[in-house]
Design an enzyme around this catalytic site. Structure first.
Site, short mmCIF file in Angstrom:
data_model
loop_
_atom_site.label_atom_id
_atom_site.label_comp_id
_atom_site.label_asym_id
_atom_site.label_seq_id
_atom_site.Cartn_x
_atom_site.Cartn_y
_atom_site.Cartn_z
N GLU A 123 2.08 2.00 -3.51
CA GLU A 123 0.87 2.52 -4.27
C GLU A 123 0.94 4.13 -4.14
OE1 GLU A 123 -3.56 3.58 -3.53
OE2 GLU A 123 -2.93 1.50 -3.00
N HIS A 124 1.28 4.54 -2.95
CA HIS A 124 1.41 5.98 -2.58
C HIS A 124 2.55 6.81 -3.15
CE1 HIS A 124 -1.89 7.06 0.38
NE2 HIS A 124 -2.05 5.73 0.22
N GLU A 178 -5.00 8.41 6.67
CA GLU A 178 -5.77 7.47 6.03
C GLU A 178 -6.12 6.34 6.86
OE1 GLU A 178 -5.95 4.26 2.07
OE2 GLU A 178 -4.39 6.08 2.20
N GLU A 223 5.16 11.10 2.90
CA GLU A 223 4.28 10.22 2.71
C GLU A 223 3.36 9.41 3.87
OE1 GLU A 223 0.80 9.81 -0.16
OE2 GLU A 223 2.88 10.89 -0.18
N HIS A 241 0.67 -1.19 0.14
CA HIS A 241 -0.09 -0.09 -0.09
C HIS A 241 0.93 1.26 0.05
CE1 HIS A 241 -2.34 3.11 2.11
NE2 HIS A 241 -3.28 2.88 0.91
#
Length: 465
Positions: free
Chosen positions: A84-85, A161, A154, A81
């Site tokens: 992905e960012h 999130e 990030e 994940h």
């Protein structure tokens, strides 16, 4: 640019490699001849390129990677994940600003998502921009800078999130359910990973994950819309080259279903959110389609919307008559080697026991008393929903990529329809008796402390009576 899938959010084509004939299975070689619309080419690296040309002015092209949170370990859980960012933070050829400007000037959309078993990057664009989109996708996958300052920046985004996810009760229930029911295997890991991992994942962890899992034979390039197959094959070779391959199987630790009773006490909550389930089946299991029909028949209920215009199931009627039940949703979740079948619900504490009684009666009704007319309606509804999900190049591309990852081929709609039509009331009852009534339960509850909770043993006794 992240999305996550949970039961009920999206219908996924759960079709195996055999053709169902009543309660018997025939190999595909014995099945009627079908002409798939999807064209597939396997490159020397093992990477597959699959396209479906619908002669539209737009197109979607995506890269589907057989890698997600179940391929992680306790230390690096959350890496897929995180990657992905990082994909959109710039490459050796494009700064973040250049990337965003190029996509915007094309009028295209660039997105990605991560699940427990897949990582997906895709672009929707005008058909004449398919090469530029392929170039961008390969660039962010192969040449992502993974700059340390971007990694650090990030972290806060992903932590926010995670905070949002923690406020979504349905996501909490399913994450906690997976942690309990697949305890001891990577299927128990959350997609975002624990907070300590998000804070500690390094650039080296990200680079190592790419090196380990982004292999040619674990990748599918899928495209649909206004696309030419030979052109997409050439573009795949040109921009992705010859990525190394591996068996992939050495990374898979099989999921093991563990019956459990788990409660997360939150005294501030007035409602109870929870799930009750049994072990489901894998993507390619012979009972998969029957369980999809069962899931469709059991359906869902939301008190704020009522029962709707369609004839409700016995379970919907029973739940609607229980004061204090706000909603329920039947779910059918499949993985490569296992799955979960069950009910997600929200209710007042006083209605929990009557709701469990309704679940028992609903499952027993499916196993012994569901009638042929209801089964036919369920089959028609399932097929309608599946076909409606393929409206547009993006969902078609997703369907192509997902099916090639899980089945090794695209299941033609004609074959899917034939397999669904072959399900009979008797074969469906038989599957429900086996899958719903004779399996150990897993239950997960989030809410205030409760005194009168029906135990799994009590519910199992009622199911098997």
């Amino acid at each position: 640019m992240s999305s996550r899938w949970y039961p009920g959010k999206k219908i996924i084509t759960n079709v195996g490699r055999e053709v169902l004939r009543g309660s018997r299975l025939l190999s595909t070689s014995a099945a009627p001849s079908f002409s798939p619309k999807t064209t597939v080419t396997t490159l020397p690296s093992g990477m597959r390129v699959a396209t479906e040309n619908t002669n539209m002015p737009t197109a979607t092209i995506g890269v589907f990677i057989d890698a997600g949170s179940r391929y992680e370990n306790e230390k690096n859980n959350g890496t897929a994940h995180f990657l992905e960012h990082m994909a959109f933070k710039g490459t050796s050829r494009r700064t973040r600003y250049d990337l965003e400007l190029e996509v915007e000037n094309m009028g295209a959309h660039l997105n990605a998502y991560t699940s427990r078993e897949q990582t997906v990057y895709y672009a929707k664009c005008f058909a004449h921009d398919i090469e530029r989109s392929t170039d961008i996708l390969s660039d962010i996958l192969i040449h992502s800078r993974l700059h340390k300052k971007d990694v650090e920046a990030e972290r806060s985004v992903i932590l926010r999130e995670a905070e949002e996810v923690a406020q979504n009760l349905q996501e909490v229930v399913f994450d906690e359910l997976h942690m309990a029911v697949f305890d001891g295997t990577p299927l128990s890991y959350t997609i975002l990973g624990p907070e300590k991992n998000i804070k500690s994942i390094t650039r080296d962890d990200l680079a190592d994950y790419i090196k380990t899992h982004y292999k040619g034979n674990r990748m599918v390039i899928a495209a649909s819309g206004g696309v030419d197959h030979s052109q997409v094959v050439e573009l795949a070779s040109k921009y992705f080259g010859q990525p190394p391959s591996s068996s992939g199987e050495e990374y898979v630790i099989k999921g093991k279903y563990v019956p459990c009773e788990k409660m997360l006490v939150e005294e501030r909550m007035e409602r109870v959110s929870g799930a009750i389930c049994v072990e489901g089946v894998s993507w390619t299991h012979e009972d998969n389609l029957a369980m999809m029909v069962t899931n469709t028949i059991l359906g869902e209920f939301d008190r704020s919307r009522g029962l709707g215009l369609n004839a409700p199931s016995e379970m919907q009627l029973k739940v609607a008559s229980i004061e204090g039940v706000f909603s329920f949703q039947s779910f059918n979740t499949c993985y490569k080697d296992t799955g979960l079948n069950g009910i997600y619900y929200q209710t007042e504490p006083k209605a929990l026991r009557p709701l469990m009684n309704a679940v028992v009666e609903g499952w027993r009704w499916m196993a012994y008393d569901v009638d042929a007319e209801t089964v036919e309606k369920g089959k028609r509804s399932l097929l309608t929903n599946l076909m409606l999900m393929l409206d547009g190049s993006t969902p078609v591309t997703e369907d192509i990529g997902r099916q090639l990852i899980f089945y090794g081929r695209r299941i033609p709609m004609e074959e899917l329809k034939a397999r669904v039509e072959a399900i009979t009331v008797d074969s469906l009852r038989e599957v429900c008796q086996k899958r719903l009534l004779n399996c150990k339960l897993a239950t997960m509850i989030v809410g205030p402390a409760l005194k009168d909770i029906p135990s799994n043993e009590e519910i199992e006794a009622a199911l098997s009576r």
